[in-house]
Structures are given as C-alpha cells and as structure tokens.
Design an enzyme around this catalytic site. Structure first.
Site, PDB file in Angstrom:
ATOM      1  N   ILE A 113      -3.578  -0.305   0.183  1.00 48.77           N
ATOM      2  CA  ILE A 113      -2.893  -0.507   1.459  1.00 48.77           C
ATOM      3  C   ILE A 113      -2.151  -1.839   1.446  1.00 48.77           C
ATOM      4  O   ILE A 113      -2.603  -2.810   0.845  1.00 48.77           O
ATOM      5  CB  ILE A 113      -3.905  -0.483   2.627  1.00 48.77           C
ATOM      6  N   LYS A 173      -0.750  -6.868  -0.631  1.00 50.39           N
ATOM      7  CA  LYS A 173      -1.005  -5.596  -1.313  1.00 50.39           C
ATOM      8  C   LYS A 173      -2.456  -5.610  -1.791  1.00 50.39           C
ATOM      9  O   LYS A 173      -2.797  -6.300  -2.745  1.00 50.39           O
ATOM     10  CB  LYS A 173      -0.032  -5.442  -2.484  1.00 50.39           C
ATOM     11  N   ASP A 197       9.231   2.631 -12.810  1.00 47.62           N
ATOM     12  CA  ASP A 197       8.812   3.289 -11.563  1.00 47.62           C
ATOM     13  C   ASP A 197       9.774   2.962 -10.427  1.00 47.62           C
ATOM     14  O   ASP A 197       9.356   2.630  -9.313  1.00 47.62           O
ATOM     15  CB  ASP A 197       7.386   2.876 -11.190  1.00 47.62           C
ATOM     16  N   LEU A 202       1.076  -1.987   7.000  1.00 46.62           N
ATOM     17  CA  LEU A 202       2.497  -1.699   6.803  1.00 46.62           C
ATOM     18  C   LEU A 202       2.725  -0.385   6.074  1.00 46.62           C
ATOM     19  O   LEU A 202       3.736   0.277   6.268  1.00 46.62           O
ATOM     20  CB  LEU A 202       3.163  -2.831   6.005  1.00 46.62           C
ATOM     21  N   GLY A 203       1.813  -0.020   5.182  1.00 46.18           N
ATOM     22  CA  GLY A 203       1.985   1.196   4.407  1.00 46.18           C
ATOM     23  C   GLY A 203       0.806   1.421   3.494  1.00 46.18           C
ATOM     24  O   GLY A 203      -0.105   0.588   3.386  1.00 46.18           O
ATOM     25  N   GLN A 204       0.838   2.566   2.807  1.00 54.18           N
ATOM     26  CA  GLN A 204      -0.271   2.923   1.939  1.00 54.18           C
ATOM     27  C   GLN A 204       0.250   3.746   0.777  1.00 54.18           C
ATOM     28  O   GLN A 204       1.196   4.523   0.915  1.00 54.18           O
ATOM     29  CB  GLN A 204      -1.318   3.725   2.727  1.00 54.18           C
ATOM     30  N   GLY A 205      -0.359   3.556  -0.402  1.00 59.72           N
ATOM     31  CA  GLY A 205       0.016   4.318  -1.582  1.00 59.72           C
ATOM     32  C   GLY A 205      -1.185   4.533  -2.464  1.00 59.72           C
ATOM     33  O   GLY A 205      -2.331   4.259  -2.081  1.00 59.72           O
ATOM     34  N   GLY A 206      -0.932   5.029  -3.687  1.00 52.96           N
ATOM     35  CA  GLY A 206      -2.016   5.283  -4.615  1.00 52.96           C
ATOM     36  C   GLY A 206      -2.750   4.026  -5.012  1.00 52.96           C
ATOM     37  O   GLY A 206      -3.913   4.059  -5.416  1.00 52.96           O
ATOM     38  N   PHE A 207      -2.106   2.873  -4.868  1.00 56.57           N
ATOM     39  CA  PHE A 207      -2.708   1.596  -5.251  1.00 56.57           C
ATOM     40  C   PHE A 207      -3.647   1.059  -4.188  1.00 56.57           C
ATOM     41  O   PHE A 207      -4.521   0.257  -4.462  1.00 56.57           O
ATOM     42  CB  PHE A 207      -1.609   0.561  -5.489  1.00 56.57           C
TER      43      PHE A 207
END
Length: 850
Positions: free
Chosen positions: A539, A554, A651, A532-537
């Site tokens: 996928i 997550k 945040d 679904l998405g990706q971030g610094g944490f």
C-alpha cells in the site's frame, strides 16, 4: 525565304501563349518586382539562386489556414524556417503577396492586408524589389542597389522558430531590434508558442530559454570559445560560431563553411532547443545537439550558492564554505532553497577565494565586466569591493583575460566532467583551506608544539571522517529482518541524519534512513484516510512530516511479490538517478520488520487514475496528453542513454507514471529495473517479470529484454494515452482484438482517428489531428513485433518534436488475442506447424506478473 517571317511570327505568338497559359513562370527566379505578385491559386514560388531555399504559400498538416513562408528546397523533407503571417493566417485559399506603397503585403480574399513589413517614412524614389537570397534571407530593397545599405527590410530581423547560418540572434543598435526565436504553438501550428530563446544584454550577455515569463535554461556567458554552459560546443571543421559584443550590436550567430552542409538551430513546440544537421545519405535531419539535457540544466535547480553536478547523487551540492539553508528539505533532495555561508564575510579581515574548476558560471545578468584586466587584478578588484562575492575570467583563451565580478547571491551554477571554466568564490578566512598554514606562521616560536597539535587534529579529523563514511545504521534482527548494510550491499550509505554530508566520496551515496515510529506518525499510523493506492507490492500512503514536508510512503506487505531483491534494486537505482521525469526517492525505512520507501509526494497521483477514469479524464486535453508523452519519452531516454548507467525499466505502465501538480510525468517503480553496461545491448532471464499488456513479445516468450523492450512498453502507453483504453482487458465487440490490434486494423484501413478518446476531439482548442496521427504512427512503430524494427528513444523524441523528421510506415505489432499460461516448470514447448501462437501464449521457467 518568304516563309521565314511567318515562322518567326508564329513562334512569337506561341511564346506569348505559353506565358498566358503558365503564369507561374512569369516571376523571376529569386525576385519579386513591384509589378508582380505571388498568389496561392497560381502556386508561384520564389527560389534562391543556389536552389537551397524557396518562398511561397503553404498550409501545414490538414489545416485550412494558409501562411507565407520559407522552406528548404534543396532537401527532400519539407522543413519550414520562416513564417511571415504566423499569427494572422489566411482563412481561405485566396491570398496574394505583392509590393504596395513601398511595403511587402499579404492580402486576403477581400484585398485586406493580413501582414505587412510596416515600413513608414523615407524618400523612396526608385522602384523596390523583393529578393530571396542564397542564405534564406528574404529582403525588400532598392532595385538599383543590391548592396547591404540598399536593404529596407529583411526577414532575418524577424525570426520565427529557426536560426539559420548568418542570421543574428540578439540586439542591433542600428535597427533597435532584439532578435529572438519563438516556438510554434504545435508541430502543425506556426502561431507563436510558449517557448522562446532570447539573448539578455544586461551584465555579461547570455541567452535564456523561456517558458512564457519563466526562465527554463541558461546558456551561460560567452567565454571566447563557447558559452560557459555548453561545454560540448567545440569548434567544428565546417561550423564556425561567432559572438559579438560592441556598441553597435550584441549578437550570436554561426556560419557553415561547406556549401553542401545544412544546419539550423530551432526551438520545438515542447520547449526543446535543438541543432539539426541534414544527413544526405539518410535523407533526414540528425539531432546534433539539444538543451535542456538533464536536471542540472534546469534553471536555478540548486538554489543560491548551490551547484549541480549530474555525476553526484544527490545532484545538488553546496559550494565549499556553505551549508544547506534548510537541512531537512535538502536531505530530502530538494535543493531549491540553496545554501548559506558557514561564516560571514569580514571585509578587510582576511577574506579569500576558493577556486572551483570546470564550472558553468553563475547567472551574469547583474554581473560587472572589465575586459582590460587579468585574473590577478580581478581578484584585487573583488577584494576591494565588500559586496563582491565571486570573480572569473571573461575570456578563457590562452592563459585567460578579462574580469567579471558578481555582487550579491550566486545561482544557477553547475559542474562538468569536461569543459566549463574556473570560478573564484569569496570565503571568510576561517573557511579557506590554507587556514592552518597561516595559523602556523602566527605561532612562530611555538611551531613545534603547533605542528604536533596540528598533526593530532588531522589524525583525529581523518579518523572521524573514516568513521562517518563507514557508519551504517543497523537495526535489530527481528524475525527475518535484514541489517541495512546487508540489505543495500554496501552500495548505498544509509544515514539517520536528515542533513546529508557532502564529505563522502561521490561514488558513495547517503540516503536518509527514517525510523518506523517517524513514518507511522507522518501517515497517521497508516490510516485508511491517508491511503493513496494499492498494488501487488503493498500500500502507498500519504505522509506529512512535522515541518510540513509531504511525502508518499510505499509500504511493502509481508506477502509482497516485490521481495527483498526488488527492494534493494529500487533503492540502489533510483537513489542514484536524477531527472525531472523520474520520481525522487527521499529516504527509506528498514525497521521493526518493515521495508518502506519514501518518495516525493505527487499531487495528481498516477496517470492511470486519470486516463481510465471517465470522471477525471475530461481535463486531459490533447496538449496535456502530448506533454505527458514527451515527458515520459525524455525520462526513458535518460535511463537508456543520458544517466550514469544504462537502465532498462522492464515495468513501464500507466500506473507507474506519477503526475505532479503541474501534470509533469515522472517514471516510478524501479524494483524490476536492470543496469546494463555501455557495451551491452540485451540480456536474458528465466524469471520474466512485468505486466501483461506491456511486455514485449521477445521478453514474454523468451525472457530476452533490452532497451527495445522498454520502447515496446512506451508504445503501448502512448496508444493508451491517446485512446484512454487499456491494452490489457480491451474488448471490441466486432473483432476479438486487444488495443494494439484495434489500432493496427484502423491504421491499415485509414481510420486511425477512430481510436482517439472523444474527450480530445471535444477540446477543439487543443485538438491537432495531424499531430495525433503522427503520435499513433510513432506508437505503432514502438510496438512492432521484431525488436530490431522498433526505434530508439532518441529517435522517438526526435519524431515527436520535429515535424520535419520522416516517420517510416510501421509493421504489424506484437499483440495477443488471449492468454495461455502453461506449466511454469517447463522451459520450452512444442507447437504444431499450423498453430498461430500469440504474444501471451508463452512458456517460461518462472512467471511473475504484477
């Protein structure tokens, strides 16, 4: 003396000349006779005798449409309380109010009626007169009879969005009217909106808040002192509540005992029911009370035979003697399926009642009422009826009186820390607390043995219960994997079971723990197709359990900047929070060296995926954006003020706002959040975490954070929603400014509308210029450089929801032109006196940007 007649003649001529020159003064102070009229062009108005209310024509905001309405004259802020032609506005500035054919009518430029009192029949012999009374009621009556029986029509029978003192909400047998209030379509559009507040007269009368045809909130029935679902509705020195139930009427009203106190109950265009009181010293309306307040106020939140308690986590609980209908879904914190009986009732077989204290009574639209008996007789009446499932007193004054009984399912129940009343729910004999006592009596001569067995059972039961409460699923220590007990610091009880036992203390929390294999299977082994998405944490994957339940996983990467501390923080915080505008944590996984959080799946993903994608933001019309802004504000207010803890998110950004299938916004990602004590206002950290473009100046530069830090982030987000432009990375070819600087410059130059996303202006059906300008102004107030200048979230919500609330002019925002990160080992820096530092020119001990 010969000149005296000439003087009087001249004086008389001058007097009549003034009447011709100033027609606005030709109408009596508070009446309109059959020979008079009110026109837009003359700017005439009718004023109540006490100068509290005024009636005339008006146009809201920058609109060209005109309406006949009533507003407060005695206060400085224009506040409308009634609109005659709300759905049939005048299209031009030519309009007239007059009495014609025994009716009040509003005529347009061609003398065509656009609104009328629509009175028919009757033998009207004497002239009629329209009068604005002291209480704000506009009446049409016999000019020779000012008594109530002389009134032919009154505005109090046709409310708009406001209930005034002495105005009645509900049913009147004489007129046949069921009076209710309906919201404006928007803060500057008086036409009928989606939300209404109506009294339901069936069963045991109560009031519902509706969103079109769907029930949103229920007041509960009147219990002699207050509505069962409004425990804070206490008697006040200057405010008296009244609820009347008779053959002639079923109505609710209130009155004010002090003439200098102004109060009103209104429903906002966003569906918030609010009571306001005017504060003279502040020259503003104060929000005295509002509903819905929290998740437990949502209608049927916990399904049938479930009750909601905002002080437990999860908030949904089964009534004693009941169990979740769908344990797996219930364990994932969806209580809408409700509960079922553990043991079926046996009419005449020893059924009894469990007493639930401090409760909001279940929905009473199908309940039966007998006001002539007490609680004991009520219990017997319920026992005699095999279909009866619960009973309660109708009046809680004194020792209680009256009887209300339910047949069939019970729903929309909640428990309060204070207030509420006793509810008696029918249970089978085997589910009652005193079953062991009755068994002991039956044994008789074997009482000694029975007591011994009973004690043994109790000891075993307590031992098992203690074991159950203390069990934590421990995973093998592989490499750097932590035990779940250490991971969550004993503050969250992890359960491997999908069904969460309600036997644990409410201060504890059971959170389902999923195994790695189960999560891998649900996500198709973490395939890219499920990504679904990706971030610094790491996928986020979409997953589906065997029963069809969808979820978002997550998965923290091994190199994630969101480490163990943030993982623990998110589990501890979000697991305890319950609000419609906060994402729900369903479970977690600490297995095979992995750390994963399992959330509810939200179909429309994150706000940034819509807002900053030109191919997708076309469906974000202004009404949808305004609803998203309001939802985020309510979620943030819950964190700051209405939850069990005071929480600073730290945040807040577009990618951390998730959207469900109805585009309802939900705040997510609590890894950086901090809990504040109720007496704490700010804190300091050497580790600044957050996202550039959203961090407040005092946080980015000095590590100081507070509720006002979140307010700053909200302001940035609000302006991004309006403009569809990112604050971070914004570039203006004319001037090197970020989004905040661009908005501020345009605002000062009177060009605030230039920053609006063209998509909004193209969707003309929902484009409301005045409302958007108010939002821009609120956004600028939130991003002011000094934290003390920024409003609280409660004030932000008030300004968003009430057109009558005064909005101050904003000061310069805290924004940056460029980023300059210095040595992270330094804790301070020097600057020359002639240097002009910006927000992002910062020096901190440790900087974590995500």
């Amino acid at each position: 003396m010969r000149g005296l007649p000439n003087f009087y003649h001249s004086y008389t001529f001058f007097f009549f000349f003034l009447l011709i020159l100033f027609p606005a003064y030709s109408i009596s102070a508070n009446t309109l006779s059959a020979s008079e009229s009110l026109t837009i062009s003359s700017n005439n108005t009718i004023v109540s005798p006490g100068n509290v209310f005024e009636l005339g024509f008006f146009k809201p905001g920058l609109d060209s449409r005109w309406y006949l309405g009533i507003w407060y004259k005695a206060i400085s802020k224009r506040t409308y309380v009634w609109v005659a032609n709300r759905d049939t506005p005048l299209s031009s500035s030519i309009g007239t109010l007059k009495i014609s054919d025994s009716n009040l009518v509003v005529l347009d430029q061609s003398d065509t009626p656009v609104w009328s009192t629509n009175l028919t029949g009757g033998d009207v012999r004497s002239p009629l007169v329209a009068e604005l009374l002291d209480n704000g009621n506009f009446v049409l009556r016999d000019s020779k009879n000012s008594a109530p029986d002389g009134v032919l029509w009154q505005s109090f029978d046709f409310p708009t969005d406001t209930l005034l003192p002495e105005m009645k909400l509900g049913w009147d047998a004489k007129t046949g009217f069921n009076r209710f209030i309906r919201s404006w379509k928007s803060p500057d559009d008086p036409s009928s909106g989606d939300f209404s507040f109506k009294l339901e007269t069936e069963g045991f009368p109560e009031i519902f808040l509706w969103n079109r045809e769907s029930r949103m909130y229920r007041s509960g029935p009147w219990n002699g002192i207050r509505f069962s679902g409004v425990p804070e509705m206490q008697p006040f020195e200057y405010m008296v509540f009244n609820f009347t139930t008779s053959k002639e009427e079923v109505t609710y009203s209130f009155r004010i005992t002090k003439s200098d106190v102004y109060s009103r109950l209104s429903i906002s265009s966003s569906g918030l029911l609010q009571r306001f009181t005017w504060i003279e010293t502040a020259q503003n309306w104060n929000q005295f009370w509002y509903a819905p307040k929290d998740q437990c106020d949502e209608y049927k939140e916990c399904g049938v035979y479930g009750y909601c308690d905002s002080n437990t986590s999860p908030v949904c609980n089964c009534i004693k003697g009941f169990k979740p209908r769908n344990p797996q879904v219930w364990g994932l914190r969806d209580g809408s399926d409700g509960c079922v009986r553990k043991t079926l009732l046996s009419c005449g077989g020893g059924d009894g009642f469990v007493r639930l204290k401090k409760m909001k009574l279940p929905d009473t639209t199908t309940a039966s009422v007998d006001r002539g008996i007490g609680v004991k007789e009520c219990e017997q009446k319920c026992l005699r009826d095999c279909n009866c499932t619960a009973f309660a007193n109708t009046d809680i004054r004194g020792s209680g009186s009256g009887c209300v009984t339910w047949t069939g399912e019970l729903f929309d129940i909640r428990n309060y820390a204070k207030g509420g009343q006793d509810l008696y729910v029918r249970l089978a004999a085997t589910d009652l607390e005193d079953k062991r006592n009755r068994s002991a009596k039956i044994i008789g001569s074997s009482i000694g043995v029975s007591v011994l067995l009973l004690l043994s059972f109790i000891i075993f039961f307590l031992w098992k219960r203690k074991q159950k409460r203390s069990i934590l699923i421990e995973t093998p220590i592989v490499d750097h994997q932590l035990r779940s007990r250490d991971l969550l610091m004993n503050e969250v009880v992890i359960s491997s079971r999908r069904h969460i036992s309600r036997e644990n203390n409410t201060d504890d929390l059971e959170l389902p723990l999923m195994e790695f294999e189960e999560v891998a299977m649900a996500t198709n082994n973490f395939s890219n197709a499920n990504k679904l998405g990706q971030g610094g944490f790491g996928i986020v994957y979409k997953g589906k359990l065997l029963d069809g339940q969808e979820m978002a996983v997550k998965r923290l990467s091994k190199t994630s900047v969101q480490g163990t501390d943030e993982f623990k923080n998110e589990v501890k915080l979000i697991a305890r929070l319950q609000h419609i505008n906060l994402v729900r944590l369903l479970a977690c996984c600490v297995d095979a060296g992995e750390k994963m959080l399992i959330y509810e799946y939200l179909e429309n993903l994150s706000l940034d995926s819509h807002l900053f994608d030109k191919s997708r933001n076309s469906k974000l019309n202004w009404q949808m954006r305004f609803d998203i802004i309001n939802g985020i504000a309510r979620g943030l207010l819950y964190l700051h003020q209405d939850s069990r803890f005071r929480i600073i998110h730290r945040d807040l950004k577009a990618s951390n706002i998730l959207l469900d299938k109805y585009m309802t916004p939900k705040i997510s990602d609590f890894g950086m959040a901090r809990i504040f004590g109720r007496d704490e206002t700010e804190a300091n950290t050497r580790k600044v975490v957050g996202t550039y473009g959203y961090m407040s100046p005092e946080y980015a530069m000095d590590g100081i954070f507070s509720m006002k830090s979140d307010v700053f982030s909200f302001g940035v987000l609000l302006l991004e929603i309006i403009s569809s432009k990112r604050n971070k990375g914004f570039y203006n070819s004319d001037r090197d400014l970020n989004l905040l600087g661009c908005v501020w410059r345009n605002w000062k130059e009177g060009k605030g509308l230039e920053i609006i996303d063209p998509i909004i202006t193209d969707s003309s059906s929902t484009f409301r210029q005045h409302e958007i300008l108010r939002c821009i102004q609120i956004g600028l107030l939130c991003v002011q450089e000094r934290a003390e200048d920024r409003p609280t979230m409660s004030l932000v919500i008030l300004m968003l929801g009430s057109e009558s609330t005064t909005i101050p002019q904003p000061k310069a925002p805290g924004y940056c032109l460029e980023r300059s990160l210095l040595d992270t080992d330094s804790s301070s820096s020097k600057q020359r006196d002639d240097e002009s530092w910006t927000v992002n020119q910062i020096t901190v001990s440790v900087l974590d940007a995500r």
